[in-house]
Design an enzyme around this catalytic site. Structure first.
Site, PDB file in Angstrom:
ATOM      1  N   ILE A 433       0.914  -1.225  -0.152  1.00 45.64           N
ATOM      2  CA  ILE A 433       0.068   0.105   0.026  1.00 45.64           C
ATOM      3  C   ILE A 433       0.724   1.078   0.057  1.00 45.64           C
ATOM      4  O   ILE A 433       0.269   2.351  -0.145  1.00 45.64           O
ATOM      5  CB  ILE A 433      -0.904  -0.189   1.070  1.00 45.64           C
ATOM      6  CG1 ILE A 433      -1.739  -1.244   1.177  1.00 45.64           C
ATOM      7  CG2 ILE A 433      -1.825   1.216   1.183  1.00 45.64           C
ATOM      8  CD1 ILE A 433      -2.615  -1.555  -0.061  1.00 45.64           C
ATOM      9  N   GLU A 486       8.080   5.464   1.478  1.00 48.74           N
ATOM     10  CA  GLU A 486       7.560   6.579   2.380  1.00 48.74           C
ATOM     11  C   GLU A 486       8.382   6.973   3.576  1.00 48.74           C
ATOM     12  O   GLU A 486       7.717   7.630   4.444  1.00 48.74           O
ATOM     13  CB  GLU A 486       6.115   6.646   2.588  1.00 48.74           C
ATOM     14  CG  GLU A 486       5.087   6.370   1.241  1.00 48.74           C
ATOM     15  CD  GLU A 486       3.744   6.185   1.830  1.00 48.74           C
ATOM     16  OE1 GLU A 486       3.201   6.448   2.857  1.00 48.74           O
ATOM     17  OE2 GLU A 486       3.010   5.493   0.842  1.00 48.74           O
ATOM     18  N   GLU A 607     -15.171   8.978   6.217  1.00 49.56           N
ATOM     19  CA  GLU A 607     -15.302  10.125   7.390  1.00 49.56           C
ATOM     20  C   GLU A 607     -16.021  11.149   7.159  1.00 49.56           C
ATOM     21  O   GLU A 607     -16.609  11.883   7.940  1.00 49.56           O
ATOM     22  CB  GLU A 607     -13.992  10.233   8.031  1.00 49.56           C
ATOM     23  CG  GLU A 607     -13.082   8.899   8.364  1.00 49.56           C
ATOM     24  CD  GLU A 607     -11.722   9.224   8.965  1.00 49.56           C
ATOM     25  OE1 GLU A 607     -11.462  10.423   9.130  1.00 49.56           O
ATOM     26  OE2 GLU A 607     -11.317   8.186   8.922  1.00 49.56           O
ATOM     27  N   HIS A 693      -2.640  -4.532  11.453  1.00 48.76           N
ATOM     28  CA  HIS A 693      -2.691  -3.945  12.713  1.00 48.76           C
ATOM     29  C   HIS A 693      -2.571  -5.113  13.577  1.00 48.76           C
ATOM     30  O   HIS A 693      -2.475  -5.062  14.885  1.00 48.76           O
ATOM     31  CB  HIS A 693      -4.172  -3.525  12.895  1.00 48.76           C
ATOM     32  CG  HIS A 693      -4.577  -2.235  12.119  1.00 48.76           C
ATOM     33  ND1 HIS A 693      -3.954  -1.076  12.329  1.00 48.76           N
ATOM     34  CD2 HIS A 693      -5.221  -2.179  11.292  1.00 48.76           C
ATOM     35  CE1 HIS A 693      -4.442  -0.103  11.484  1.00 48.76           C
ATOM     36  NE2 HIS A 693      -5.370  -0.804  10.528  1.00 48.76           N
TER      37      HIS A 693
HETATM   38  N1  GLN Z   1       0.076   4.959   1.483  1.00 49.64           N
HETATM   39  C1  GLN Z   1      -0.028   4.959   3.044  1.00 49.64           C
HETATM   40  C2  GLN Z   1       0.594   4.075   3.525  1.00 49.64           C
HETATM   41  O1  GLN Z   1       0.957   3.096   3.182  1.00 49.64           O
HETATM   42  C3  GLN Z   1      -1.491   4.697   3.302  1.00 49.64           C
HETATM   43  C4  GLN Z   1      -1.977   4.875   4.713  1.00 49.64           C
HETATM   44  C5  GLN Z   1      -3.348   4.801   5.062  1.00 49.64           C
HETATM   45  O2  GLN Z   1      -4.301   4.300   4.373  1.00 49.64           O
HETATM   46  N2  GLN Z   1      -3.897   5.098   6.222  1.00 49.64           N
HETATM   47  O3  GLN Z   1       1.062   4.219   5.022  1.00 49.64           O
HETATM   48 ZN    ZN Z   2      -4.989   2.126   4.893  1.00 50.97          ZN
END
Ligand code: GLN
Ligand code: ZN
Length: 750
Positions: A433, A486, A607, A693
């Protein structure tokens, strides 16, 4: 006598004392007594603040050791029975087991508190709940409050809202079946409060602002007739929106002392209350915004309330729109905000002063407070013109953009053929992601750079080294679409906000998100634009290291909006469009730089939904419009991804389809792919197969099972394989095993 009061005070402490104390307690560094001493200290300080700001009541019962919903469950003996705790004897150790789980128990589920960013623990309803509670904490708080020698107002979350917010676990056909027993428990507590001579209870029923069905409405009526007759000093409290029209008329017949309404987010109800609210009952009006950080416009508040003053006299009370739980505590800690911008802000302490000033304007000596009105007026005027806020070029661009076609050149069916040829991916492409583990080394690196300990070039060199490492790792694992990891981003909103004009940041503006977790949201004060490119340099660099495609990573406009404090002088829709326009430029630059896949994350889409379902459509329309603006122009061969998580999407699936991303990656692992049951997503989709998580590592077989489950719903040609969300909170050890297992199972299936 009229009254100035606040619905609730932040309980985390001005330097997050409660957070650190809780966390020390969890690792057994301090004992229960020390933690409780710190909690008591915070309460005493909060009451002093209310006294110093001339509130007529101090608010008691708004404190909580983790979450006010869980604390209410303890108070009324309605804790989940699966923990098998004696509900009459709940200490903090047990309390935190319910909140956080331990090796024998899953934690209670957590979800968003109405449309705020606060998360509460979800009550678990079953027929065997005893409703015999432990009131120690509340009465201790009251006992401590007595030392202040000031009138006390006790806050209780109301029985209907409590029931409504929970989930039936088993054995009940309707939540309201529990109401009779719950009411006995409420009456018990109220009886004890009476004995302590408490002269006012702020009983909160925010669900009155929702569109309730008749069953709930009838229950409401009966409940408050019963409670009101039992104890006449109930201030029925609502917030976050206007009370629904259907719910309004019977309210005035109830035997209650008065009502509190939100005049900031429920402005439209004011005319009804002015016309129909009985003059012998209290009308508390929340005129100071408890959810946002802007200084009040005192003059307009004054004129809004004047007709009420004329009609209700001193039955008119002045308050915050909701609890100040949702805003930081004190502006005095903000030493780094530009002084003009700072003059526009107001945190809890400043809001208390505003409440008092507004009350004084009607009921006190106007000449004593006139100087505040003058300075407020000055600020209002200067904001209208300030070049920090207004940028004509942005306004012109926004006018234009609202007329363009936001659909892509071709349909997905056509695009995907071109993309497939261009990207040359295998079946079941594997991706992640975006973020990779944020190790302490990386955090330190960013900290050293931000605090000036190392220069930009050295920082950049080290970040590039990290990106190199992350790319090589992904190649080793055998992933198909890579990310740069990131490591340069502390937070997905802050990172972009810092580079955009119109965003501001606080130094100590912490707000409780849940339990010990606090966030420090940016605030959007002015027209947003992008002074320079934000991400292409590192994206290009990452792409140069590998033959596989590397995704460009952006945070979408809706998420930027809802995870910040937003402007109140402009529609949210327009602010979202401004952010979208800035991102559109970034997408263009990424595309030009040769990035073939761009992911625009929108985890916060859900949200933003208004509390009333009848208003959803209007919101979703503009939100999705803003999202699509960011990429509508791209070449057919550029693949657009989006990612969503944190919530159930079932009720907005059709809108998600309208977003028309080529690929959506979505959280589904925890729910065991349940979402897919009725989701016919026409484009490509990656249902998450690893719950990031949880510290558990799924094995090859489990992963294969999940993938096969997904294959029942999604054609093979559309199916992507990925975790639920970013990997930043996990360790390298964990994700190495997970990603290896994922690749193995995909290879088997291929
Ligand atoms: N690109 C973000 C990550 O990988 C997405 C985070 C999220 O969805 N809260 O941390
Ligand atoms: Zn996410």
């Amino acid at each position: 006598m009229s009254v100035a009061h606040v619905l609730g005070f932040p309980r985390i402490g001005s330097n997050r004392e409660l957070k650190f104390a809780m966390e020390s307690f969890w690792i057994k560094k301090i004992n229960e007594k020390s933690l409780r001493d710190i909690g008591k200290e915070i309460c005493l300080i909060n009451w002093d603040a209310q006294i110093n700001s001339n509130m007529d009541y101090i608010t008691v019962g708004d404190f909580s050791w983790y979450d006010h919903v869980l604390s209410t469950l303890v108070l009324f003996g309605a804790i989940p029975t699966r923990f098998k705790f004696n509900p009459r004897k709940i200490n903090l150790r047990k309390y935190y087991i319910m909140a956080r789980g331990d090796k024998n128990h899953l934690a209670m589920e957590m979800t968003k508190w109405f449309n705020t960013n606060y998360h509460y623990l979800v009550p678990e309803w079953s027929p065997d709940i005893l409703f015999k509670g432990d009131a120690t904490w509340l009465f201790e708080e009251i006992f401590n409050a007595y030392t202040k020698d000031k009138k006390i107002k006790v806050v209780l979350l109301g029985p209907l809202t409590l029931l409504y917010l929970g989930k039936i676990k088993y054995g009940l056909s309707h939540k309201l079946d529990l109401l009779p027993k719950l009411l006995i428990s409420y009456k018990n507590i109220i009886r004890r409060l009476k004995r302590k001579d408490i002269s006012l209870i702020q009983i909160e029923e925010p669900i009155l602002t929702l569109e309730l069905d008749n069953l709930w409405l009838d229950a409401f009526k009966k409940t408050y007739i019963e409670l009101g007759n039992y104890y006449p000093f109930l201030l029925l409290t609502t917030y976050f929106d206007s009370i629904n029209k259907e719910n309004f008329f019977y309210l005035k017949e109830l035997p209650i002392y008065g009502i509190h309404i939100d005049a900031v987010y429920g402005n439209s109800q004011l005319k009804n209350f002015l016309k129909f609210w009985p003059i012998n009952k209290i009308l508390s009006i929340g005129i100071v915004d408890g959810r946002n950080i802007w200084r009040s416009d005192l003059k307009s508040a004054f004129f809004k309330l004047r007709p009420f003053y004329k009609k209700f006299g001193n039955k008119l009370w002045i308050s915050s729109s909701c609890s100040c739980l949702h805003v930081p505590i004190d502006l005095k800690y903000e030493k780094f905000i530009d002084s003009e911008i700072k003059s526009w802000l107001s945190f809890t302490i400043q809001k208390l002063d505003e409440i008092f000033i507004i009350k004084e304007a009607f009921f006190g000596n106007f000449y004593k407070i006139i100087k505040y009105f003058i300075s407020s007026e000055k600020i209002v005027k200067s904001k209208k013109k300030s070049i920090r806020i207004h940028n004509n070029l942005v306004k012109i661009a926004i006018d234009k953009i609202q007329k363009i076609n936001i659909n892509r050149n071709s349909t997905f069916t056509k695009r995907i053929v071109i993309q497939k040829k261009n990207l040359n991916l295998p079946n079941f492409p594997i991706t992640t992601i975006g973020s990779f583990p944020q190790t302490s080394k990386i955090r330190k690196l960013r900290f050293n750079y931000k605090s000036g300990r190392i220069g930009y070039l050295e920082y950049l060199k080290k970040i590039k080294k990290e990106i190199h490492f992350v790319i090589k790792k992904q190649e080793e694992f055998g992933l198909d679409v890579l990310v740069h990891g990131e490591s340069e981003r502390n937070d997905m909103v802050e990172f972009f906000g810092e580079q955009l004009s119109g965003f501001g940041f606080t130094f100590n503006g912490w707000v409780q998100s849940y339990g010990s977790r606090c966030v420090k949201p940016p605030f959007i004060y002015g027209d947003v634009y992008r002074p320079k490119v934000m991400t292409t340099y590192l994206s290009e660099f990452a792409q140069s290291l590998t033959k596989k495609p590397v995704k460009g990573m952006l945070t979408g406009p809706i998420t930027m909006l809802f995870w910040s404090f937003v402007r109140n002088d402009q529609e949210k829709r327009i602010t979202a469009l401004q952010i979208a326009l800035a991102l559109r430029k970034e997408v263009r630059d990424l595309e030009k730089a040769g990035i073939s896949i761009i992911q625009i994350d929108e985890p916060a889409l859900r949200e933003g939904l208004p509390l009333k379902k009848s208003k959803w459509k209007e919101y979703l329309k503009w939100a999705i419009y803003a999202f699509k603006i960011t990429f509508s122009f791209v070449n057919d061969k550029t693949q657009i991804h989006t990612h969503m998580c944190y919530s159930e999407f079932n009720d907005i699936l059709n809108w998600i389809i309208k977003m028309d991303a080529d690929v959506i990656t979505i959280e589904t692992a925890k729910s065991n792919m349940k979402l897919l049951n009725n989701f016919n997503y026409p484009n490509d989709i990656g249902p998450g197969i690893y719950d990031i998580h949880s510290p558990r590592i799924p094995n090859v077989k489990e992963i294969s099972n999940l993938i096969n489950k997904a294959r029942n719903f999604i054609p093979d040609k559309n199916l992507w394989i990925n975790p639920d969300c970013g990997l930043k909170t996990r360790s390298w050890k964990e994700i190495s095993s997970v990603l290896t297992n994922i690749v193995k199972s995909v290879k088997n299936i291929r």
